[in-house]
Design an enzyme around this catalytic site. Structure first.
Site, PDB file in Angstrom:
ATOM      1  CB  SER A 125      -0.858  -0.026   1.271  1.00  0.00           C
ATOM      2  OG  SER A 125      -1.364   1.250   1.549  1.00  0.00           O
ATOM      3  CE1 TYR A 150      -4.120  -3.047   5.478  1.00  0.00           C
ATOM      4  CE2 TYR A 150      -3.763  -0.708   5.045  1.00  0.00           C
ATOM      5  CZ  TYR A 150      -3.945  -1.989   4.586  1.00  0.00           C
ATOM      6  OH  TYR A 150      -3.941  -2.241   3.234  1.00  0.00           O
ATOM      7  CE  LYS A 154      -1.467  -4.551   3.379  1.00  0.00           C
ATOM      8  NZ  LYS A 154      -1.681  -5.885   2.804  1.00  0.00           N
TER       9      LYS A 154
HETATM   10  P1  NAD Z   1     -10.869  -7.717   1.098  1.00  0.00           P
HETATM   11  O1  NAD Z   1     -11.116  -7.725   2.545  1.00  0.00           O
HETATM   12  O2  NAD Z   1     -12.025  -7.547   0.178  1.00  0.00           O
HETATM   13  O3  NAD Z   1     -10.113  -9.077   0.679  1.00  0.00           O
HETATM   14  C1  NAD Z   1      -9.240  -9.744   1.565  1.00  0.00           C
HETATM   15  C2  NAD Z   1      -9.637 -11.210   1.559  1.00  0.00           C
HETATM   16  O4  NAD Z   1      -8.770 -11.937   2.439  1.00  0.00           O
HETATM   17  C3  NAD Z   1     -11.063 -11.461   2.064  1.00  0.00           C
HETATM   18  O5  NAD Z   1     -11.753 -12.275   1.131  1.00  0.00           O
HETATM   19  C4  NAD Z   1     -10.889 -12.160   3.405  1.00  0.00           C
HETATM   20  O6  NAD Z   1     -11.934 -13.077   3.668  1.00  0.00           O
HETATM   21  C5  NAD Z   1      -9.548 -12.849   3.196  1.00  0.00           C
HETATM   22  N1  NAD Z   1      -8.785 -13.125   4.422  1.00  0.00           N
HETATM   23  C6  NAD Z   1      -8.525 -12.269   5.441  1.00  0.00           C
HETATM   24  N2  NAD Z   1      -7.766 -12.878   6.379  1.00  0.00           N
HETATM   25  C7  NAD Z   1      -7.534 -14.135   5.924  1.00  0.00           C
HETATM   26  C8  NAD Z   1      -6.802 -15.238   6.423  1.00  0.00           C
HETATM   27  N3  NAD Z   1      -6.178 -15.172   7.619  1.00  0.00           N
HETATM   28  N4  NAD Z   1      -6.776 -16.384   5.713  1.00  0.00           N
HETATM   29  C9  NAD Z   1      -7.430 -16.474   4.528  1.00  0.00           C
HETATM   30  N5  NAD Z   1      -8.124 -15.458   3.990  1.00  0.00           N
HETATM   31  C10 NAD Z   1      -8.174 -14.298   4.677  1.00  0.00           C
HETATM   32  O7  NAD Z   1      -9.749  -6.620   0.788  1.00  0.00           O
HETATM   33  P2  NAD Z   1      -9.231  -6.011  -0.593  1.00  0.00           P
HETATM   34  O8  NAD Z   1      -9.662  -4.603  -0.664  1.00  0.00           O
HETATM   35  O9  NAD Z   1      -9.532  -6.932  -1.706  1.00  0.00           O
HETATM   36  O10 NAD Z   1      -7.668  -5.987  -0.294  1.00  0.00           O
HETATM   37  C11 NAD Z   1      -6.815  -7.037  -0.707  1.00  0.00           C
HETATM   38  C12 NAD Z   1      -5.404  -6.738  -0.237  1.00  0.00           C
HETATM   39  O11 NAD Z   1      -4.985  -5.481  -0.768  1.00  0.00           O
HETATM   40  C13 NAD Z   1      -5.258  -6.631   1.282  1.00  0.00           C
HETATM   41  O12 NAD Z   1      -4.016  -7.204   1.657  1.00  0.00           O
HETATM   42  C14 NAD Z   1      -5.237  -5.139   1.524  1.00  0.00           C
HETATM   43  O13 NAD Z   1      -4.535  -4.807   2.686  1.00  0.00           O
HETATM   44  C15 NAD Z   1      -4.507  -4.646   0.279  1.00  0.00           C
HETATM   45  N6  NAD Z   1      -4.803  -3.235  -0.024  1.00  0.00           N
HETATM   46  C16 NAD Z   1      -6.105  -2.850  -0.187  1.00  0.00           C
HETATM   47  C17 NAD Z   1      -6.397  -1.515  -0.431  1.00  0.00           C
HETATM   48  C18 NAD Z   1      -7.830  -1.044  -0.568  1.00  0.00           C
HETATM   49  O14 NAD Z   1      -8.079   0.145  -0.439  1.00  0.00           O
HETATM   50  N7  NAD Z   1      -8.786  -1.932  -0.836  1.00  0.00           N
HETATM   51  C19 NAD Z   1      -5.358  -0.574  -0.535  1.00  0.00           C
HETATM   52  C20 NAD Z   1      -4.043  -1.002  -0.390  1.00  0.00           C
HETATM   53  C21 NAD Z   1      -3.781  -2.351  -0.142  1.00  0.00           C
HETATM   54  N1  UFG Z   2     -13.531  10.140   3.332  1.00  0.00           N
HETATM   55  C1  UFG Z   2     -14.599  10.968   3.609  1.00  0.00           C
HETATM   56  N2  UFG Z   2     -15.765  10.409   4.026  1.00  0.00           N
HETATM   57  C2  UFG Z   2     -15.919   9.070   4.193  1.00  0.00           C
HETATM   58  C3  UFG Z   2     -14.819   8.214   3.908  1.00  0.00           C
HETATM   59  C4  UFG Z   2     -13.630   8.796   3.495  1.00  0.00           C
HETATM   60  O1  UFG Z   2     -14.496  12.184   3.487  1.00  0.00           O
HETATM   61  O2  UFG Z   2     -16.991   8.632   4.593  1.00  0.00           O
HETATM   62  C5  UFG Z   2     -12.276  10.744   2.870  1.00  0.00           C
HETATM   63  C6  UFG Z   2     -11.124  10.467   3.808  1.00  0.00           C
HETATM   64  O3  UFG Z   2     -11.121  11.395   4.865  1.00  0.00           O
HETATM   65  C7  UFG Z   2      -9.950  10.588   2.859  1.00  0.00           C
HETATM   66  C8  UFG Z   2     -10.502  10.105   1.513  1.00  0.00           C
HETATM   67  O4  UFG Z   2     -11.921  10.171   1.633  1.00  0.00           O
HETATM   68  O5  UFG Z   2      -9.580  11.915   2.751  1.00  0.00           O
HETATM   69  C9  UFG Z   2     -10.100   8.679   1.178  1.00  0.00           C
HETATM   70  O6  UFG Z   2     -10.401   7.856   2.307  1.00  0.00           O
HETATM   71  P1  UFG Z   2     -10.439   6.272   2.237  1.00  0.00           P
HETATM   72  O7  UFG Z   2     -10.740   5.768   3.590  1.00  0.00           O
HETATM   73  O8  UFG Z   2     -11.287   5.818   1.109  1.00  0.00           O
HETATM   74  O9  UFG Z   2      -8.939   5.897   1.810  1.00  0.00           O
HETATM   75  P2  UFG Z   2      -7.562   6.265   2.530  1.00  0.00           P
HETATM   76  O10 UFG Z   2      -6.807   7.093   1.557  1.00  0.00           O
HETATM   77  O11 UFG Z   2      -7.734   6.772   3.889  1.00  0.00           O
HETATM   78  O12 UFG Z   2      -6.956   4.794   2.727  1.00  0.00           O
HETATM   79  C10 UFG Z   2      -6.513   4.062   1.654  1.00  0.00           C
HETATM   80  C11 UFG Z   2      -6.659   2.568   1.911  1.00  0.00           C
HETATM   81  C12 UFG Z   2      -5.713   2.100   2.978  1.00  0.00           C
HETATM   82  C13 UFG Z   2      -4.337   2.620   2.789  1.00  0.00           C
HETATM   83  C14 UFG Z   2      -4.325   4.110   2.571  1.00  0.00           C
HETATM   84  C15 UFG Z   2      -2.970   4.615   2.249  1.00  0.00           C
HETATM   85  O13 UFG Z   2      -7.989   2.246   2.315  1.00  0.00           O
HETATM   86  O14 UFG Z   2      -5.644   0.689   2.858  1.00  0.00           O
HETATM   87  O15 UFG Z   2      -5.181   4.415   1.483  1.00  0.00           O
HETATM   88  O16 UFG Z   2      -2.509   3.968   1.123  1.00  0.00           O
HETATM   89  F1  UFG Z   2      -3.539   2.345   3.850  1.00  0.00           F
END
Ligand code: NAD
Ligand code: UFG
Length: 338
Positions: A125, A150, A154
């Site tokens: 991330s 979190y 990472k």
């Molecule tokens: P998500 O929660 O939709 O998917 C994660 C999946 O992992 C889920 O299906 C959950 O059931 C499974 N899981 C969790 N713990 C587990 C375990 N111990 N064993 C087996 N399965 C397990 O999340 P996502 O948005 O698809 O994110 C996927 C990856 O990308 C994560 O590692 C997350 O940290 C990373 N990531 C996501 C974002 C974002 O904004 N969505 C941003 C940066 C990084």
């Molecule tokens: N926001 C609002 N209202 C809401 C939700 C979010 O105004 O109801 C704003 C937040 O304050 C922020 C922006 O929308 O300014 C984006 O927020 P998100 O929660 O969607 O995303 P973040 O940038 O905070 O977090 C994301 C990922 C994390 C990661 C982080 C840094 O969800 O996994 O980027 O990479 F760690």
């Protein structure tokens, strides 16, 4: 064509990546404990692609589950999505995050070593850049300390993977640093389905649009940005899924550990998201300005030149596509997969 283990493949980014892997002709094995997802996403992945995948309901922290996968399947590479991802929750229950994300990754890497599988793609991330690097973030910048547990997991996993690759040159590891994934598959059959109140902006907006929430709170309107609201680098989840295929091709041909930013390089404000969503989808999003949310950075976005040059990857979808596809998913599935 390769056989890929996708941990967390039933989740938001994982399910979209499974579609792209299957469409590209790869074989897919998913290991997911369904703690934040539903098997229905995988049924739909198979219906969309007309192909089958193998699903094992299990936990990356359980050696038995991992060995079952590696003993049954000749895996060529692992794409590791499984983990917990809610920033706020990670402040309340840090141990659950350290256990799932860090211990889970260690158990997975150990099982890979036992099975002699050394190709690994990790979901990292932008949070690993910490709080003081200027945007656009470049991979060569020194990493910072994320301001939440979190993000800390990472950073720790990235650093472990770098050391593992130095100690054993058989490893080939990709650290994909995602920016802010949004959008859904164009079919509207798979998408983001958060449990409870969404933490992230996009699912909150679509839940307001579909009538599940009254109004959007925009956290902070007095940041030093163009319009006073925070700016992020929003990226279409299908572009993100494609980046995994590009990284897979690259990793099957090289060794070592390498990081790539996966973003569009364009900062978009929270207010712009709301306004553009209303415009392209012709639907009003009631909103209010609220207090800043603790821990939010004012603005960050990617320099994705390295991914362009080394992976041949760049984002194909623009902001309007992201917002149309997010809404298409939510309106077809007002209650997500349930
Ligand atoms: P998500 O929660 O939709 O998917 C994660 C999946 O992992 C889920 O299906 C959950 O059931 C499974 N899981 C969790 N713990 C587990 C375990 N111990 N064993 C087996 N399965 C397990 O999340 P996502 O948005 O698809 O994110 C996927 C990856 O990308 C994560 O590692 C997350 O940290 C990373 N990531 C996501 C974002 C974002 O904004 N969505 C941003 C940066 C990084
Ligand atoms: N926001 C609002 N209202 C809401 C939700 C979010 O105004 O109801 C704003 C937040 O304050 C922020 C922006 O929308 O300014 C984006 O927020 P998100 O929660 O969607 O995303 P973040 O940038 O905070 O977090 C994301 C990922 C994390 C990661 C982080 C840094 O969800 O996994 O980027 O990479 F760690």
């Amino acid at each position: 064509m390769a056989k890929i283990l996708v941990t967390g493949g039933a989740g938001y980014i994982g399910s979209h990546t499974c579609v792209e892997l299957l469409n590209a002709g790869h074989q897919v094995v998913v290991l997911d404990n369904l703690s934040n997802s539903s098997e229905e996403s995988l049924n739909r992945v198979q219906a969309l692609t007309g192909k089958t995948l193998d699903f094992i309901q299990g936990d990356i922290r359980r050696t038995e589950d991992l060995d079952q996968v590696f003993n049954t399947h000749q895996i060529d590479a692992v794409i590791h999505f499984a983990g917990l991802k809610a920033v706020g929750e990670s402040q309340k229950i840090p141990l659950a995050y350290f256990d799932n994300n860090i211990n889970g990754s260690i158990a997975l890497i150990q099982a890979m070593q036992r099975a002699k599988v050394f190709n690994f793609i990790f979901s990292s991330s932008a949070t690993v850049y910490g709080e003081s690097n200027p945007s656009p973030y470049q991979e060569k910048m020194p990493l910072g300390m994320p301001n939440n547990n979190y993000g800390y997991t990472k950073l720790v996993i990235e650093q472990m993977l770098e050391k593992i690759a130095i100690a054993d040159p058989q490893w080939s590891i990709a650290l994909l640093r995602y920016f802010n994934p949004v959008g859904a598959h164009q079919s509207g059959r798979i998408g983001e389905d958060p449990q409870g109140i969404p933490n992230n902006l996009m699912p909150f907006v679509t839940q307001v649009a579909v009538g599940r929430r009254d109004k959007l709170s925009i956290f902070g309107c007095d940041y030093e940005t163009q319009d006073g609201t925070c700016e992020r680098d929003f990226i279409h989840v299908v572009d993100l899924a494609q980046a995994h295929l590009c990284a897979l091709t690259n990793r099957l041909e090289s060794k070592g550990c390498r990081a790539w930013n996966i973003g569009t390089g364009k900062p978009i404000s929270v207010l712009e998201i709301k306004n553009t969503f209303e415009k392209v989808n012709q639907i009003a999003i009631p909103f209010e300005f609220a207090e800043r949310r603790t821990g939010d950075l004012p603005s960050f976005y990617a320099d994705s030149t390295r991914a362009q040059q080394e992976l041949g990857w760049s984002a194909q979808y623009d902001l309007e596509d992201m917002l149309i596809d997010s809404w298409n998913w939510q309106k077809q599935n007002p209650k997500g997969y349930h």
